[in-house]
Design an enzyme around this catalytic site. Structure first.
Site, short mmCIF file in Angstrom:
data_model
loop_
_atom_site.label_atom_id
_atom_site.label_comp_id
_atom_site.label_asym_id
_atom_site.label_seq_id
_atom_site.Cartn_x
_atom_site.Cartn_y
_atom_site.Cartn_z
N LYS A 130 45.79 45.79 43.36
CA LYS A 130 45.36 44.37 43.23
C LYS A 130 46.39 43.94 42.90
O LYS A 130 47.34 44.29 42.05
CB LYS A 130 45.10 45.16 41.25
CG LYS A 130 43.77 43.64 40.68
CD LYS A 130 42.87 43.76 41.00
CE LYS A 130 41.68 43.01 40.51
NZ LYS A 130 40.31 43.19 40.99
N ASP A 170 39.68 37.62 42.81
CA ASP A 170 38.83 38.14 41.51
C ASP A 170 38.76 36.64 40.60
O ASP A 170 38.94 35.60 41.07
CB ASP A 170 39.92 39.08 41.35
CG ASP A 170 39.55 39.64 39.37
OD1 ASP A 170 38.87 40.47 40.35
OD2 ASP A 170 40.05 39.68 38.93
#
Ligand code: NDP
Ligand code: 2IT
Length: 451
Positions: A130, A170
Protein backbone atom coordinates in the site's frame (compact mmCIF):
# COMPACT_ATOMS: atom_id res chain seq x y z
CA UNK A 1 12.57 -24.55 20.34
CA UNK A 2 10.28 -26.42 22.68
CA UNK A 3 6.59 -25.75 22.13
CA UNK A 4 6.32 -24.39 25.70
CA UNK A 5 8.72 -21.57 24.76
CA UNK A 6 6.20 -20.08 22.34
CA UNK A 7 5.19 -16.57 23.15
CA UNK A 8 1.47 -16.32 24.01
CA UNK A 9 -1.03 -13.93 22.42
CA UNK A 10 -0.49 -11.19 25.03
CA UNK A 11 3.28 -11.46 24.76
CA UNK A 12 3.05 -11.28 20.98
CA UNK A 13 0.84 -8.17 21.07
CA UNK A 14 3.11 -6.48 23.63
CA UNK A 15 5.98 -6.99 21.19
CA UNK A 16 3.95 -5.57 18.29
CA UNK A 17 3.09 -2.49 20.39
CA UNK A 18 6.68 -2.03 21.56
CA UNK A 19 8.12 -2.28 18.06
CA UNK A 20 5.48 0.00 16.53
CA UNK A 21 5.04 2.92 18.92
CA UNK A 22 2.46 5.55 17.92
CA UNK A 23 1.05 3.26 15.22
CA UNK A 24 -2.43 2.43 16.62
CA UNK A 25 -4.03 1.48 13.29
CA UNK A 26 -1.28 -1.02 12.52
CA UNK A 27 -1.44 -2.55 16.01
CA UNK A 28 -5.25 -2.81 15.68
CA UNK A 29 -5.06 -4.62 12.34
CA UNK A 30 -2.45 -7.06 13.65
CA UNK A 31 -4.49 -7.74 16.78
CA UNK A 32 -7.65 -8.50 14.80
CA UNK A 33 -5.76 -11.12 12.79
CA UNK A 34 -3.69 -12.49 15.69
CA UNK A 35 -6.82 -13.12 17.79
CA UNK A 36 -7.82 -15.83 15.31
CA UNK A 37 -4.40 -17.03 14.19
CA UNK A 38 -3.11 -17.85 17.66
CA UNK A 39 -5.90 -20.36 18.19
CA UNK A 40 -5.41 -21.80 14.69
CA UNK A 41 -1.66 -22.37 15.00
CA UNK A 42 -1.75 -23.67 18.55
CA UNK A 43 -1.05 -27.22 17.40
CA UNK A 44 0.95 -26.33 14.27
CA UNK A 45 4.58 -26.39 15.32
CA UNK A 46 6.05 -25.30 11.95
CA UNK A 47 4.26 -21.96 11.96
CA UNK A 48 5.63 -21.25 15.45
CA UNK A 49 9.12 -22.48 14.72
CA UNK A 50 9.36 -20.40 11.56
CA UNK A 51 7.86 -17.30 13.30
CA UNK A 52 5.40 -16.89 10.43
CA UNK A 53 2.93 -14.44 12.01
CA UNK A 54 5.80 -12.39 13.46
CA UNK A 55 7.31 -12.16 9.97
CA UNK A 56 4.04 -11.23 8.20
CA UNK A 57 3.55 -8.50 10.81
CA UNK A 58 6.88 -6.90 9.89
CA UNK A 59 6.73 -5.25 6.42
CA UNK A 60 9.39 -6.37 3.95
CA UNK A 61 10.19 -2.67 3.60
CA UNK A 62 8.75 0.79 4.16
CA UNK A 63 9.90 3.43 1.71
CA UNK A 64 9.31 7.05 2.68
CA UNK A 65 10.21 9.99 0.47
CA UNK A 66 9.82 13.74 -0.03
CA UNK A 67 7.41 14.95 -2.69
CA UNK A 68 7.88 18.59 -3.78
CA UNK A 69 5.42 20.31 -6.06
CA UNK A 70 4.49 23.85 -7.03
CA UNK A 71 0.97 25.14 -6.43
CA UNK A 72 -0.90 27.50 -8.77
CA UNK A 73 0.38 30.54 -6.88
CA UNK A 74 4.01 29.53 -7.34
CA UNK A 75 4.50 28.35 -3.74
CA UNK A 76 6.73 25.33 -3.20
CA UNK A 77 4.86 22.66 -1.26
CA UNK A 78 6.40 19.62 0.45
CA UNK A 79 4.52 16.38 1.12
CA UNK A 80 5.56 12.97 2.41
CA UNK A 81 5.14 9.94 0.13
CA UNK A 82 5.29 6.26 1.08
CA UNK A 83 5.18 2.75 -0.27
CA UNK A 84 4.82 -0.08 2.21
CA UNK A 85 5.74 -3.47 0.71
CA UNK A 86 4.39 -5.87 3.28
CA UNK A 87 4.77 -9.36 1.81
CA UNK A 88 5.44 -10.87 -1.64
CA UNK A 89 5.30 -14.56 -0.78
CA UNK A 90 2.57 -15.35 -3.32
CA UNK A 91 3.09 -12.67 -5.97
CA UNK A 92 4.32 -9.13 -6.64
CA UNK A 93 3.28 -6.56 -4.03
CA UNK A 94 -0.15 -5.20 -4.96
CA UNK A 95 -2.37 -2.57 -3.36
CA UNK A 96 -3.70 0.93 -3.72
CA UNK A 97 -2.36 4.44 -3.30
CA UNK A 98 -4.17 6.82 -0.93
CA UNK A 99 -3.99 10.62 -1.00
CA UNK A 100 -5.49 12.00 2.20
CA UNK A 101 -4.19 14.31 4.95
CA UNK A 102 -4.57 11.50 7.51
CA UNK A 103 -2.04 9.27 5.70
CA UNK A 104 0.95 8.28 7.84
CA UNK A 105 3.12 5.21 8.31
CA UNK A 106 0.68 3.54 10.71
CA UNK A 107 -2.27 3.85 8.32
CA UNK A 108 -0.31 2.53 5.34
CA UNK A 109 1.25 -0.32 7.34
CA UNK A 110 -2.21 -1.44 8.48
CA UNK A 111 -3.52 -1.25 4.93
CA UNK A 112 -0.55 -3.20 3.49
CA UNK A 113 -0.92 -5.85 6.22
CA UNK A 114 -4.65 -6.26 5.52
CA UNK A 115 -3.98 -6.31 1.78
CA UNK A 116 -1.66 -9.32 2.19
CA UNK A 117 -4.52 -11.51 3.48
CA UNK A 118 -7.12 -9.99 1.15
CA UNK A 119 -5.04 -10.63 -1.95
CA UNK A 120 -4.42 -14.22 -0.85
CA UNK A 121 -8.18 -14.70 -0.46
CA UNK A 122 -8.84 -13.70 -4.09
CA UNK A 123 -6.97 -16.82 -5.23
CA UNK A 124 -4.86 -14.70 -7.58
CA UNK A 125 -1.05 -14.46 -7.31
CA UNK A 126 -0.66 -11.08 -5.60
CA UNK A 127 1.36 -10.05 -2.53
CA UNK A 128 0.37 -7.15 -0.27
CA UNK A 129 1.42 -3.49 -0.41
CA UNK A 130 0.00 0.00 0.00
CA UNK A 131 1.21 3.52 -0.62
CA UNK A 132 0.18 7.11 -0.56
CA UNK A 133 0.77 10.59 0.69
CA UNK A 134 -0.59 13.13 3.15
CA UNK A 135 -1.41 15.30 0.10
CA UNK A 136 -4.99 16.64 0.35
CA UNK A 137 -6.65 16.72 -3.08
CA UNK A 138 -9.60 18.76 -1.72
CA UNK A 139 -9.61 22.30 -3.07
CA UNK A 140 -6.70 21.65 -5.45
CA UNK A 141 -6.94 22.51 -9.14
CA UNK A 142 -6.67 19.73 -11.72
CA UNK A 143 -3.23 21.07 -12.73
CA UNK A 144 -2.06 20.97 -9.11
CA UNK A 145 -3.21 17.37 -8.83
CA UNK A 146 -1.37 16.53 -12.06
CA UNK A 147 1.85 18.13 -10.87
CA UNK A 148 1.60 16.33 -7.54
CA UNK A 149 1.00 12.94 -9.20
CA UNK A 150 3.98 13.48 -11.50
CA UNK A 151 6.26 14.44 -8.63
CA UNK A 152 5.05 11.48 -6.53
CA UNK A 153 5.78 9.06 -9.40
CA UNK A 154 9.21 10.61 -10.05
CA UNK A 155 10.34 8.90 -6.84
CA UNK A 156 7.91 5.96 -6.68
CA UNK A 157 8.85 4.60 -10.13
CA UNK A 158 12.15 3.15 -8.88
CA UNK A 159 10.35 1.00 -6.28
CA UNK A 160 7.60 -0.51 -8.48
CA UNK A 161 7.28 -2.62 -11.63
CA UNK A 162 5.10 -5.26 -13.31
CA UNK A 163 6.84 -8.12 -11.46
CA UNK A 164 7.82 -6.07 -8.41
CA UNK A 165 4.92 -3.99 -7.11
CA UNK A 166 1.73 -2.89 -8.88
CA UNK A 167 -0.16 0.00 -7.24
CA UNK A 168 -3.76 1.09 -7.96
CA UNK A 169 -6.28 3.60 -6.55
CA UNK A 170 -7.73 4.11 -3.07
CA UNK A 171 -9.12 7.15 -1.21
CA UNK A 172 -8.38 10.30 -3.22
CA UNK A 173 -6.91 8.33 -6.14
CA UNK A 174 -9.21 7.42 -9.03
CA UNK A 175 -8.88 7.06 -12.80
CA UNK A 176 -7.62 10.60 -13.33
CA UNK A 177 -4.75 10.27 -10.83
CA UNK A 178 -3.82 6.81 -12.14
CA UNK A 179 -3.65 8.35 -15.64
CA UNK A 180 -1.26 11.09 -14.50
CA UNK A 181 0.91 8.62 -12.60
CA UNK A 182 0.99 6.11 -15.48
CA UNK A 183 1.89 8.90 -17.91
CA UNK A 184 4.82 9.94 -15.74
CA UNK A 185 6.01 6.34 -15.25
CA UNK A 186 5.97 5.79 -19.00
CA UNK A 187 7.79 9.07 -19.60
CA UNK A 188 10.58 8.22 -17.13
CA UNK A 189 11.09 4.57 -18.06
CA UNK A 190 10.00 4.54 -21.72
CA UNK A 191 8.13 1.32 -20.90
CA UNK A 192 4.46 0.48 -21.33
CA UNK A 193 4.12 -2.23 -18.68
CA UNK A 194 1.48 -3.40 -16.18
CA UNK A 195 2.80 -1.11 -13.50
CA UNK A 196 -0.53 0.28 -12.32
CA UNK A 197 -4.12 -0.99 -12.41
CA UNK A 198 -7.31 1.02 -12.53
CA UNK A 199 -6.09 2.44 -15.84
CA UNK A 200 -8.39 4.05 -18.43
CA UNK A 201 -9.96 1.69 -20.98
CA UNK A 202 -8.02 3.36 -23.82
CA UNK A 203 -4.65 2.39 -22.37
CA UNK A 204 -5.05 -1.06 -20.86
CA UNK A 205 -7.67 -0.67 -18.16
CA UNK A 206 -10.23 -3.35 -17.46
CA UNK A 207 -13.99 -3.11 -17.75
CA UNK A 208 -15.80 -3.12 -14.38
CA UNK A 209 -12.67 -2.19 -12.35
CA UNK A 210 -14.33 1.03 -11.08
CA UNK A 211 -17.46 -0.89 -10.07
CA UNK A 212 -15.72 -3.99 -8.70
CA UNK A 213 -15.16 -3.11 -5.03
CA UNK A 214 -18.68 -1.88 -4.31
CA UNK A 215 -20.35 -4.58 -6.42
CA UNK A 216 -18.17 -7.24 -4.81
CA UNK A 217 -19.07 -6.12 -1.28
CA UNK A 218 -22.77 -6.46 -2.13
CA UNK A 219 -22.24 -9.87 -3.80
CA UNK A 220 -20.53 -11.00 -0.59
CA UNK A 221 -23.49 -9.73 1.45
CA UNK A 222 -25.87 -11.59 -0.87
CA UNK A 223 -23.78 -14.76 -0.44
CA UNK A 224 -24.02 -14.47 3.36
CA UNK A 225 -27.79 -13.88 3.19
CA UNK A 226 -28.19 -16.88 0.87
CA UNK A 227 -26.79 -19.18 3.58
CA UNK A 228 -29.79 -18.07 5.67
CA UNK A 229 -32.16 -18.49 2.70
CA UNK A 230 -32.54 -14.74 2.38
CA UNK A 231 -31.96 -12.19 -0.42
CA UNK A 232 -31.49 -8.43 -0.61
CA UNK A 233 -34.95 -7.98 -2.12
CA UNK A 234 -36.83 -5.34 -0.11
CA UNK A 235 -33.99 -4.88 2.42
CA UNK A 236 -33.14 -1.39 3.66
CA UNK A 237 -29.41 -0.64 3.43
CA UNK A 238 -27.47 2.00 5.33
CA UNK A 239 -24.26 2.97 3.50
CA UNK A 240 -21.47 5.34 4.52
CA UNK A 241 -19.16 7.21 2.15
CA UNK A 242 -20.06 8.68 -1.24
CA UNK A 243 -16.96 7.84 -3.24
CA UNK A 244 -16.11 5.01 -5.59
CA UNK A 245 -16.92 2.13 -3.25
CA UNK A 246 -20.05 3.61 -1.63
CA UNK A 247 -21.79 4.68 -4.86
CA UNK A 248 -21.17 1.34 -6.58
CA UNK A 249 -22.31 -0.56 -3.50
CA UNK A 250 -25.51 1.51 -3.52
CA UNK A 251 -25.95 0.77 -7.24
CA UNK A 252 -25.63 -3.00 -6.74
CA UNK A 253 -28.06 -2.92 -3.78
CA UNK A 254 -30.61 -1.32 -6.12
CA UNK A 255 -29.87 -3.90 -8.87
CA UNK A 256 -30.60 -6.69 -6.36
CA UNK A 257 -33.91 -5.17 -5.21
CA UNK A 258 -32.74 -3.50 -2.01
CA UNK A 259 -33.23 0.10 -0.85
CA UNK A 260 -30.15 2.20 0.06
CA UNK A 261 -31.27 5.08 2.29
CA UNK A 262 -28.05 6.85 3.29
CA UNK A 263 -24.69 8.07 1.98
CA UNK A 264 -22.11 10.23 3.77
CA UNK A 265 -18.86 12.15 3.57
CA UNK A 266 -16.45 13.43 6.18
CA UNK A 267 -18.85 16.28 7.07
CA UNK A 268 -22.10 14.35 7.64
CA UNK A 269 -24.69 12.01 6.11
CA UNK A 270 -27.88 12.25 4.06
CA UNK A 271 -30.98 10.18 4.78
CA UNK A 272 -33.39 9.61 1.91
CA UNK A 273 -36.29 7.53 3.32
CA UNK A 274 -37.70 6.93 -0.17
CA UNK A 275 -34.44 5.28 -1.15
CA UNK A 276 -31.69 6.17 -3.60
CA UNK A 277 -32.54 5.26 -7.19
CA UNK A 278 -30.01 4.64 -9.98
CA UNK A 279 -30.65 8.20 -11.22
CA UNK A 280 -29.96 9.69 -7.79
CA UNK A 281 -26.78 7.59 -7.44
CA UNK A 282 -25.59 8.81 -10.86
CA UNK A 283 -26.12 12.38 -9.71
CA UNK A 284 -23.98 11.71 -6.60
CA UNK A 285 -21.20 10.16 -8.71
CA UNK A 286 -21.07 13.19 -11.01
CA UNK A 287 -21.41 15.65 -8.16
CA UNK A 288 -18.53 14.11 -6.17
CA UNK A 289 -16.23 13.33 -9.09
CA UNK A 290 -16.61 16.15 -11.58
CA UNK A 291 -18.01 18.97 -9.48
CA UNK A 292 -16.12 17.82 -6.37
CA UNK A 293 -19.25 18.69 -4.41
CA UNK A 294 -20.39 17.73 -0.93
CA UNK A 295 -23.03 15.15 -0.05
CA UNK A 296 -25.04 17.85 1.80
CA UNK A 297 -26.03 19.26 -1.63
CA UNK A 298 -28.09 16.08 -2.23
CA UNK A 299 -30.90 17.56 -0.12
CA UNK A 300 -31.21 20.64 -2.41
CA UNK A 301 -31.48 18.33 -5.40
CA UNK A 302 -33.82 15.67 -3.97
CA UNK A 303 -36.69 16.74 -1.73
CA UNK A 304 -37.61 14.55 1.21
CA UNK A 305 -33.98 13.82 2.10
CA UNK A 306 -32.39 15.24 5.26
CA UNK A 307 -28.78 16.15 6.06
CA UNK A 308 -27.19 15.35 9.42
CA UNK A 309 -24.08 17.44 9.93
CA UNK A 310 -21.16 15.88 11.81
CA UNK A 311 -22.95 12.54 12.19
CA UNK A 312 -22.48 9.00 10.88
CA UNK A 313 -25.47 7.06 9.52
CA UNK A 314 -25.44 4.07 11.93
CA UNK A 315 -28.45 5.28 13.91
CA UNK A 316 -30.79 4.92 10.91
CA UNK A 317 -32.83 1.70 11.22
CA UNK A 318 -31.84 -0.86 8.58
CA UNK A 319 -31.66 -4.52 7.64
CA UNK A 320 -28.11 -4.37 6.32
CA UNK A 321 -25.18 -1.95 6.61
CA UNK A 322 -22.22 -1.24 4.31
CA UNK A 323 -19.49 0.96 5.80
CA UNK A 324 -17.68 2.24 2.68
CA UNK A 325 -15.79 5.39 3.76
CA UNK A 326 -12.72 4.87 5.95
CA UNK A 327 -11.09 3.10 8.92
CA UNK A 328 -12.63 3.25 12.39
CA UNK A 329 -15.82 4.96 11.25
CA UNK A 330 -18.07 2.44 13.02
CA UNK A 331 -17.41 2.19 16.77
CA UNK A 332 -18.63 -0.10 19.53
CA UNK A 333 -21.71 2.01 20.31
CA UNK A 334 -22.59 2.26 16.62
CA UNK A 335 -22.40 -1.53 16.36
CA UNK A 336 -24.69 -1.88 19.42
CA UNK A 337 -27.17 0.56 17.85
CA UNK A 338 -27.20 -1.36 14.57
CA UNK A 339 -27.80 -4.66 16.36
CA UNK A 340 -30.51 -3.13 18.57
CA UNK A 341 -32.24 -1.74 15.47
CA UNK A 342 -32.42 -5.20 13.93
CA UNK A 343 -29.54 -5.08 11.44
CA UNK A 344 -28.83 -8.65 10.29
CA UNK A 345 -25.83 -8.20 8.01
CA UNK A 346 -22.78 -5.93 7.73
CA UNK A 347 -20.41 -6.02 4.76
CA UNK A 348 -17.29 -3.84 4.97
CA UNK A 349 -16.61 -2.02 1.70
CA UNK A 350 -13.93 0.07 3.40
CA UNK A 351 -10.76 -1.27 5.03
CA UNK A 352 -11.16 -1.80 8.81
CA UNK A 353 -14.14 0.58 9.13
CA UNK A 354 -15.31 -1.22 12.30
CA UNK A 355 -13.08 -0.81 15.35
CA UNK A 356 -12.12 -3.83 17.48
CA UNK A 357 -14.91 -3.20 19.99
CA UNK A 358 -17.45 -3.04 17.16
CA UNK A 359 -16.12 -6.29 15.66
CA UNK A 360 -16.60 -7.99 19.03
CA UNK A 361 -20.16 -6.60 19.33
CA UNK A 362 -21.08 -8.07 15.92
CA UNK A 363 -19.43 -11.40 16.75
CA UNK A 364 -21.18 -11.63 20.13
CA UNK A 365 -24.54 -10.83 18.50
CA UNK A 366 -23.78 -13.57 15.91
CA UNK A 367 -25.01 -11.44 13.03
CA UNK A 368 -23.64 -11.83 9.49
CA UNK A 369 -20.46 -9.75 9.55
CA UNK A 370 -18.02 -9.69 6.62
CA UNK A 371 -14.63 -8.08 7.31
CA UNK A 372 -13.14 -5.83 4.64
CA UNK A 373 -10.37 -8.23 3.72
CA UNK A 374 -13.06 -10.62 2.41
CA UNK A 375 -15.90 -8.28 1.45
CA UNK A 376 -13.99 -5.59 -0.45
CA UNK A 377 -11.59 -7.94 -2.25
CA UNK A 378 -13.52 -7.56 -5.53
CA UNK A 379 -11.58 -4.40 -6.39
CA UNK A 380 -8.13 -5.89 -6.15
CA UNK A 381 -9.42 -9.09 -7.75
CA UNK A 382 -10.42 -7.20 -10.90
CA UNK A 383 -7.05 -5.41 -10.68
CA UNK A 384 -5.52 -8.90 -10.85
CA UNK A 385 -7.69 -9.62 -13.88
CA UNK A 386 -6.48 -6.34 -15.43
CA UNK A 387 -2.90 -7.59 -14.99
CA UNK A 388 -3.79 -10.89 -16.70
CA UNK A 389 -5.46 -9.12 -19.61
CA UNK A 390 -2.47 -6.79 -20.05
CA UNK A 391 -0.03 -9.72 -20.01
CA UNK A 392 -2.08 -11.53 -22.64
CA UNK A 393 -2.51 -8.30 -24.63
CA UNK A 394 -6.27 -8.76 -24.81
CA UNK A 395 -9.47 -7.55 -23.12
CA UNK A 396 -12.27 -9.68 -21.77
CA UNK A 397 -15.91 -8.67 -22.28
CA UNK A 398 -18.00 -7.10 -19.56
CA UNK A 399 -20.14 -10.24 -19.30
CA UNK A 400 -17.05 -12.42 -18.78
CA UNK A 401 -15.63 -10.08 -16.16
CA UNK A 402 -18.93 -9.73 -14.28
CA UNK A 403 -19.09 -13.51 -14.03
CA UNK A 404 -15.45 -13.76 -12.90
CA UNK A 405 -16.05 -11.15 -10.18
CA UNK A 406 -19.13 -13.03 -8.94
CA UNK A 407 -17.23 -16.33 -8.97
CA UNK A 408 -14.27 -14.85 -7.06
CA UNK A 409 -16.56 -13.37 -4.39
CA UNK A 410 -18.37 -16.74 -4.03
CA UNK A 411 -14.99 -18.45 -3.79
CA UNK A 412 -13.91 -16.13 -0.96
CA UNK A 413 -17.23 -16.75 0.77
CA UNK A 414 -16.72 -20.52 0.56
CA UNK A 415 -13.17 -20.16 1.89
CA UNK A 416 -14.56 -18.25 4.89
CA UNK A 417 -17.05 -21.05 5.53
CA UNK A 418 -14.22 -23.61 5.56
CA UNK A 419 -12.55 -22.02 8.58
CA UNK A 420 -15.39 -19.95 10.04
CA UNK A 421 -18.31 -22.37 10.59
CA UNK A 422 -18.82 -22.42 14.33
CA UNK A 423 -21.80 -24.78 14.60
CA UNK A 424 -25.42 -23.92 15.33
CA UNK A 425 -25.65 -22.18 11.96
CA UNK A 426 -23.25 -19.37 12.93
CA UNK A 427 -20.36 -18.42 10.66
CA UNK A 428 -17.52 -16.29 12.05
CA UNK A 429 -16.46 -14.63 8.79
CA UNK A 430 -13.65 -12.71 10.51
CA UNK A 431 -12.07 -15.93 11.67
CA UNK A 432 -12.74 -17.65 8.33
CA UNK A 433 -11.11 -14.84 6.32
CA UNK A 434 -8.14 -14.48 8.67
CA UNK A 435 -7.29 -18.17 8.66
CA UNK A 436 -7.86 -18.78 4.94
CA UNK A 437 -5.76 -15.73 4.00
CA UNK A 438 -3.03 -16.54 6.52
CA UNK A 439 -2.71 -20.20 5.55
CA UNK A 440 -1.97 -19.52 1.91
CA UNK A 441 0.70 -16.90 2.62
CA UNK A 442 2.16 -18.91 5.53
CA UNK A 443 2.51 -22.10 3.49
CA UNK A 444 4.32 -20.23 0.71
CA UNK A 445 6.66 -18.71 3.32
CA UNK A 446 7.39 -22.15 4.76
CA UNK A 447 8.42 -23.32 1.29
CA UNK A 448 10.98 -20.51 1.01
CA UNK A 449 12.77 -21.19 4.30
CA UNK A 450 14.09 -18.35 6.40
CA UNK A 451 14.35 -15.43 3.98
P1 NDP B 1 -13.03 7.75 -2.45
O1 NDP B 1 -11.93 8.73 -2.34
O2 NDP B 1 -13.67 7.53 -3.76
O3 NDP B 1 -14.18 8.07 -1.40
C1 NDP B 1 -13.90 8.15 -0.04
C2 NDP B 1 -15.19 8.49 0.69
O4 NDP B 1 -14.97 8.31 2.08
C3 NDP B 1 -15.62 9.92 0.50
O5 NDP B 1 -17.02 9.97 0.58
C4 NDP B 1 -14.96 10.61 1.68
O6 NDP B 1 -15.59 11.82 2.07
C5 NDP B 1 -15.14 9.56 2.75
N1 NDP B 1 -14.11 9.72 3.77
C6 NDP B 1 -12.77 9.74 3.58
N2 NDP B 1 -12.13 9.94 4.73
C7 NDP B 1 -13.10 10.07 5.66
C8 NDP B 1 -13.09 10.30 7.06
N3 NDP B 1 -11.93 10.46 7.71
N4 NDP B 1 -14.29 10.33 7.71
C9 NDP B 1 -15.46 10.20 7.02
N5 NDP B 1 -15.52 9.99 5.70
C10 NDP B 1 -14.37 9.92 5.04
O7 NDP B 1 -12.40 6.37 -1.89
P2 NDP B 1 -12.91 4.89 -2.13
O8 NDP B 1 -14.38 4.84 -2.25
O9 NDP B 1 -12.07 4.28 -3.18
O10 NDP B 1 -12.46 4.19 -0.75
C11 NDP B 1 -13.33 4.07 0.37
C12 NDP B 1 -12.85 2.93 1.26
O11 NDP B 1 -12.83 1.70 0.51
C13 NDP B 1 -11.43 3.08 1.82
O12 NDP B 1 -11.38 2.48 3.09
C14 NDP B 1 -10.59 2.25 0.85
O13 NDP B 1 -9.39 1.81 1.43
C15 NDP B 1 -11.54 1.09 0.60
N6 NDP B 1 -11.30 0.31 -0.60
C16 NDP B 1 -11.22 0.90 -1.84
C17 NDP B 1 -11.01 0.13 -2.95
C18 NDP B 1 -11.01 0.70 -4.32
O14 NDP B 1 -10.93 -0.09 -5.27
N7 NDP B 1 -11.14 2.00 -4.50
C19 NDP B 1 -10.79 -1.33 -2.86
C20 NDP B 1 -10.98 -1.86 -1.53
C21 NDP B 1 -11.20 -1.04 -0.45
P3 NDP B 1 -14.88 13.23 1.76
O15 NDP B 1 -15.19 13.51 0.32
O16 NDP B 1 -15.50 14.19 2.71
O17 NDP B 1 -13.40 13.04 2.02
O1 2IT C 1 -7.83 -1.67 -0.64
C1 2IT C 1 -7.79 -2.15 -1.81
O2 2IT C 1 -7.97 -3.35 -2.01
C2 2IT C 1 -7.57 -1.23 -2.92
N1 2IT C 1 -7.49 -0.03 -2.70
C3 2IT C 1 -7.44 -1.75 -4.31
C4 2IT C 1 -6.07 -2.29 -4.55
C5 2IT C 1 -5.77 -2.70 -5.98
O3 2IT C 1 -4.59 -3.02 -6.20
O4 2IT C 1 -6.65 -2.72 -6.83
Amino acid sequence: MAITDHVDFNGFMEGVKRRNPHQPEFVQAVQEVAEDIFAFIQDKEEYHEQQILRRIAEPDRVVSFRVCWEDDNGNIRVQRGYRVQNNNAIGPYKGGIRFHPSVNESVLKFLAFEQTFKNALTGLPMGGGKGGSNFNPKGKSVREIMRFCQSFMTELYRHIGADVDVPAGDIGVGGREIGYMFGQYKRITNQFTVVLTGKGLEYGGSLIRPEATGYGAVYFLANMLAVKDMTLEGKTAVISGSGNVATHAAEKVVHLGGKPVTLSDSAGFIHDPEGLTLEKIDWVKKHKTYRRGRIADYCDEFKGATYHEGKTPWGVACDVALPCATQNELLGDDARTLVANGCIGVSEGANMPTNLEGVHVFKDARILFAPGKAANAGGVAVSGLEMSQNSERRSWSETELQQMLKDIMSGIHSNCLTYGEMGGGYVDYVKGANIAGFKKVADAMLAFGVV
